[in-house]
Enzyme design. Structure first.
Site, short mmCIF file in Angstrom:
data_model
loop_
_atom_site.label_atom_id
_atom_site.label_comp_id
_atom_site.label_asym_id
_atom_site.label_seq_id
_atom_site.Cartn_x
_atom_site.Cartn_y
_atom_site.Cartn_z
N HIS A 1 0.83 -1.21 0.00
CA HIS A 1 0.00 0.00 0.00
C HIS A 1 0.86 1.26 0.00
CE1 HIS A 1 -3.17 2.83 1.06
NE2 HIS A 1 -4.06 1.85 0.93
N GLY B 1 4.17 21.04 12.95
CA GLY B 1 5.34 20.25 13.30
C GLY B 1 6.58 20.64 12.53
N ALA C 1 9.76 20.80 9.99
CA ALA C 1 9.87 20.61 8.55
C ALA C 1 11.00 19.66 8.19
CB ALA C 1 10.09 21.96 7.87
N PRO D 1 13.23 10.20 9.87
CA PRO D 1 13.26 8.89 9.22
C PRO D 1 12.47 7.82 9.94
CG PRO D 1 15.39 9.40 10.22
CD PRO D 1 14.58 10.65 10.29
#
Length: 539
Positions: free
Chosen positions: A82, A163, A165, A169
């Site tokens: 997905h 939040g 920028a 990861p």
């Protein structure tokens, strides 16, 4: 009306059961949240959670789930069929009851702000919450997926709405927003992922790209192979099931599959589905096949069968249809009593339940007798000549019986509203004004209920006449009792309208309401005599 919001967070984890369970527990343990469904996919490596609550509690439930994901999901190790770009990939809020889309936009914004601050992760707003049109569609936000985020987040056009920028990861990024009910729906193909994807490209709204649109509006889709099912699937999101309903998508997939020479073996709904979507499917197959199905439960069973919703896992309506899941037991203390207890309650030394509730009960029983005779006539071989008449009568009388039953309790509740008005203080002019207004409103409610009983009862006469004329003559006494009971129920409801009208000062309201009630009363008298005369001719 109670406010209910649905939240459907999609997390990028479908294989680690401990993580899946931990997120579910976080939602389930949030006070006020009700976890409805957990749908995990190993091939997609994704789990869709569905829960409901009020506007405040759904935010808390989503936050609780996000906290667990922050701790347990690492996008650096994620792979699946997905499309995805975040540990909590998407988190939409959907209005269910008593809530507007605008309120859900505010909920999404509040959730994003709190989660971004607490967890230090980035959020995009999408769908109805999007602040720029180019960020409205989820596929546009997800372009490049998780792997493309480092470069994309350096582009000022794609800065997060909330939040940091910087690329995280471990988390990636999350899209949250507000949207209408989306149905995640998969059709099973006895073929390859490539064949399923070819079908999806022909049908989805975006088609194969610019200048090559697909046939079905409000459909997003692709094809894939699901290892645990050993099947390919055309997997779609129906973003407006009223524009493209489930059954339309299913039938179009069957056409496309036939052209490729591959079989279709049922389908599945991922998560929760609205009742209306399955009723639309049922009504389609009823019309196409010339069936006679009128009960809701049987319609759902028909839709499940025709769509093959049990193909890969049992479809349990009480656990998968949102209206059934969130429904609260009706507040019908009188209608839920045994016949003995109901009569004893009427006979008790109290003013309620009284004539209004009794009239509603009589009207319901009168219409119910008509429904019974029609059902006993339908399907009997010696009455084949009158099946069309019974097919017209049964749904009407069945439905009206069900709608009259709640009026038994509604009448008593209306009387209690008036009594509450009597208890208001009346020491000052202002208090007397407020009290009089409350009393008049209480009386109007006490009038509206029996007037509704009269209207519902009146709607049954034409079909009751059909039953008298064509129904099983062996049940003629049931038709006679039904007609008399209905007439008496309407007559009793009329008396309640009249007696409560005495305290109404609004002359225009009095005139219009009494005129309508008078017409309904006269029709009841005339129609009852018509039914009885018809029955007499069939002796």
């Amino acid at each position: 009306m109670k406010k209910i919001v649905e939240c459907v967070p999609n997390f990028s984890e479908g294989r680690n059961q401990a993580t899946i369970d931990a997120i579910a527990a976080a939602i389930r343990d949030t006070p006020g949240c009700r976890l409805l469904d957990v749908d995990a996919g190993k091939s997609t490596n994704r789990t869709v959670y569905t829960f409901v609550g009020d506007p405040e509690t759904v935010i808390e439930g989503a936050l609780a789930a996000a906290r667990v994901a922050r701790e347990l999901i690492d996008m650096r190790r994620h792979h699946g069929e997905h499309p995805r770009f975040g540990a909590l990939d998407v988190c939409p809020f959907i209005p269910v009851t008593g809530v507007t889309m605008e309120e859900c936009v505010t909920i999404a914004e509040r959730f994003a702000e709190r989660a971004a601050t607490e967890l230090q992760v980035p959020f995009y707003l999408y769908e109805a919450a999007a602040r720029q049109d180019y960020r409205r569609a989820l596929p546009d936000l997800r372009q490049g997926e998780y792997e493309g985020l480092p470069e994309r987040l350096r582009d000022p056009r794609w800065r997060p709405d909330y939040g940091p920028a910087e690329f995280d990861p471990r988390w990636g990024i999350t899209a949250t927003g507000a949207r209408m009910f989306l149905i995640a729906y998969n059709v099973n193909i006895l073929g390859t992922a490539n064949q399923a994807h070819r079908i999806a490209l022909n049908l989805r709204e975006a088609g194969r790209g610019e200048g090559q649109p697909g046939r079905l509006a409000k459909v997003k889709g692709m094809g894939w192979f699901v290892d645990e099912y050993h099947l390919a699937q055309v997997t779609v999101n129906l973003t407006d099931y009223r524009v493209t309903p489930i059954h339309v998508l299913f039938e179009e997939v069957k056409k496309e599959a036939a052209l490729l020479g591959v079989g279709v073996t049922g389908s599945e709904v991922v998560g929760i589905v609205p009742l209306e979507a399955l009723l639309l499917a049922a009504n389609y197959y009823i019309e196409q096949e010339g069936l006679f199905v009128y009960e809701e439960e049987q319609k759902i069973r028909l839709a499940v069968e025709r769509l093959g919703l049990n193909a890969v896992a049992p479809f349990k309506p009480r656990e998968r249809i949102i209206e059934y899941i969130v429904a609260e037991p009706p507040e019908e203390p009188l209608a839920s009593l045994s016949v003995r207890s109901f009569i004893e309650e009427i006979a008790a030394r109290s003013s309620a339940p009284g004539g209004g509730s009794t009239s509603a009960a009589m009207a319901a029983m009168g219409v119910g007798l008509g429904a019974m005779v029609a059902k006993l006539t339908y399907g009997v071989r010696r009455f084949d000549a009158v099946q069309d008449q019974m097919k017209r009568a049964i749904p009407v009388l069945h439905d009206l019986t069900g709608r009259l039953i709640p009026m038994i309790d509604a009448d008593t509740s209306a009387f209690n509203d008036y009594m509450d008005g009597l208890r208001l203080p009346k020491n000052t002019d202002e208090e007397r004004r407020i009290r009089q207004a409350a009393l008049e409103e209480g009386l109007k409610t006490a009038i509206r209920v029996p007037l509704t009983t009269m209207r519902l009862g009146d709607a049954a006469w034409e079909m009751l006449i059909e039953v008298a004329r064509f129904g099983n003559p062996a049940s003629r006494s049931d038709v006679q009792v039904g007609a008399r009971a209905l007439e008496t129920g309407i007559w009793g409801a009329y008396q309640n309208v009249v007696i409560n009208m005495e305290g109404i000062k609004d002359e225009e309201y009095r005139r219009q309401t009494l005129a309508e009630a008078g017409v309904l009363l006269q029709r009841a008298q005339h129609k009852c005599q018509e039914v009885l005369a018809i029955v007499d001719t069939r002796r």
